[in-house]
Design a protein around this motif. Sequence first.
Motif, PDB file in Angstrom:
ATOM      1  N   ALA A  45       0.824  -1.215   0.000  1.00 21.60           N
ATOM      2  CA  ALA A  45       0.000   0.000   0.000  1.00 21.60           C
ATOM      3  C   ALA A  45       0.857   1.264   0.000  1.00 21.60           C
ATOM      4  O   ALA A  45       0.599   2.204  -0.758  1.00 21.60           O
ATOM      5  CB  ALA A  45      -0.938  -0.006   1.205  1.00 21.60           C
ATOM      6  N   ALA A  53       0.337   4.709   4.812  1.00 18.49           N
ATOM      7  CA  ALA A  53      -0.985   4.095   4.695  1.00 18.49           C
ATOM      8  C   ALA A  53      -1.200   3.184   5.899  1.00 18.49           C
ATOM      9  O   ALA A  53      -0.248   2.588   6.406  1.00 18.49           O
ATOM     10  CB  ALA A  53      -1.092   3.293   3.397  1.00 18.49           C
ATOM     11  N   THR A  55      -3.957   0.199   7.867  1.00 23.07           N
ATOM     12  CA  THR A  55      -4.999  -0.797   7.670  1.00 23.07           C
ATOM     13  C   THR A  55      -6.327  -0.245   8.174  1.00 23.07           C
ATOM     14  O   THR A  55      -6.445   0.126   9.341  1.00 23.07           O
ATOM     15  CB  THR A  55      -4.676  -2.093   8.442  1.00 23.07           C
ATOM     16  N   ALA A  56      -7.319  -0.200   7.307  1.00 26.85           N
ATOM     17  CA  ALA A  56      -8.661   0.223   7.711  1.00 26.85           C
ATOM     18  C   ALA A  56      -9.492  -0.997   8.105  1.00 26.85           C
ATOM     19  O   ALA A  56     -10.280  -0.949   9.042  1.00 26.85           O
ATOM     20  CB  ALA A  56      -9.347   0.981   6.587  1.00 26.85           C
ATOM     21  N   SER A  57      -9.300  -2.094   7.370  1.00 29.90           N
ATOM     22  CA  SER A  57     -10.045  -3.313   7.691  1.00 29.90           C
ATOM     23  C   SER A  57      -9.407  -4.514   7.005  1.00 29.90           C
ATOM     24  O   SER A  57      -8.686  -4.380   6.025  1.00 29.90           O
ATOM     25  CB  SER A  57     -11.511  -3.199   7.248  1.00 29.90           C
ATOM     26  N   ASP A  59     -11.043  -7.360   5.243  1.00 29.14           N
ATOM     27  CA  ASP A  59     -12.375  -7.713   4.766  1.00 29.14           C
ATOM     28  C   ASP A  59     -12.643  -9.204   4.892  1.00 29.14           C
ATOM     29  O   ASP A  59     -13.750  -9.622   5.157  1.00 29.14           O
ATOM     30  CB  ASP A  59     -12.555  -7.285   3.312  1.00 29.14           C
ATOM     31  N   THR A  85      -9.890   7.297  -2.047  1.00 22.99           N
ATOM     32  CA  THR A  85      -9.360   7.438  -0.688  1.00 22.99           C
ATOM     33  C   THR A  85      -8.895   6.122  -0.064  1.00 22.99           C
ATOM     34  O   THR A  85      -8.409   6.113   1.054  1.00 22.99           O
ATOM     35  CB  THR A  85     -10.431   8.052   0.244  1.00 22.99           C
ATOM     36  N   SER A  86      -9.061   5.032  -0.768  1.00 21.64           N
ATOM     37  CA  SER A  86      -8.660   3.743  -0.191  1.00 21.64           C
ATOM     38  C   SER A  86      -8.210   2.792  -1.299  1.00 21.64           C
ATOM     39  O   SER A  86      -8.396   3.061  -2.481  1.00 21.64           O
ATOM     40  CB  SER A  86      -9.815   3.115   0.590  1.00 21.64           C
ATOM     41  N   GLU A  88      -7.628  -1.720  -2.032  1.00 13.47           N
ATOM     42  CA  GLU A  88      -7.722  -3.091  -1.540  1.00 13.47           C
ATOM     43  C   GLU A  88      -6.460  -3.835  -1.953  1.00 13.47           C
ATOM     44  O   GLU A  88      -6.040  -3.770  -3.110  1.00 13.47           O
ATOM     45  CB  GLU A  88      -8.940  -3.812  -2.123  1.00 13.47           C
ATOM     46  N   THR A 112      -8.167  -3.559   3.351  1.00 14.70           N
ATOM     47  CA  THR A 112      -8.398  -2.201   2.869  1.00 14.70           C
ATOM     48  C   THR A 112      -7.450  -1.260   3.597  1.00 14.70           C
ATOM     49  O   THR A 112      -7.376  -1.304   4.829  1.00 14.70           O
ATOM     50  CB  THR A 112      -9.859  -1.772   3.099  1.00 14.70           C
ATOM     51  N   PHE A 113      -6.746  -0.431   2.835  1.00 14.41           N
ATOM     52  CA  PHE A 113      -5.821   0.550   3.403  1.00 14.41           C
ATOM     53  C   PHE A 113      -6.253   1.947   3.008  1.00 14.41           C
ATOM     54  O   PHE A 113      -6.803   2.156   1.927  1.00 14.41           O
ATOM     55  CB  PHE A 113      -4.397   0.317   2.879  1.00 14.41           C
ATOM     56  N   VAL A 114      -5.999   2.899   3.902  1.00 12.05           N
ATOM     57  CA  VAL A 114      -6.226   4.316   3.613  1.00 12.05           C
ATOM     58  C   VAL A 114      -4.932   5.070   3.851  1.00 12.05           C
ATOM     59  O   VAL A 114      -4.140   4.694   4.716  1.00 12.05           O
ATOM     60  CB  VAL A 114      -7.371   4.911   4.469  1.00 12.05           C
TER      61      VAL A 114
END
Length: 115
Positions: A45, A53, A55-57, A59, A85-86, A88, A112-114
Amino acid sequence: MEKKKPERTELTVIQQMTQQDANLAGNVHGGTIMKLIDNTAGIVAIRHARKNAVTASIDRLDFHHPVLVGDLLKVMASVNYVGRTSMEIGVRVESENMLTGDSRHTASAYLTFVA
């Protein structure tokens, strides 16, 4: 920003699993594998975004086969999708018995990364 192809940021990390990675039965802890997945995906990422960046989730994470002490763990990550904005990152994990050469698909994950 220049458009990047996923191949430019994909990454493979290989690490031998040791006793400190495992339980008393000799099976590597799922959390150890999860950390390697997250670290490898995070590098992909950051290389893609060229900025920090996080980790947002996660999945989805599926374990298919156990990993044993002494096995090589191969963690392969690449960008699957990039939004505004993100992004995978898909990760495939394989384990290899170095003595027999047998290789097995051990786990798959989507993160998912932001930036």
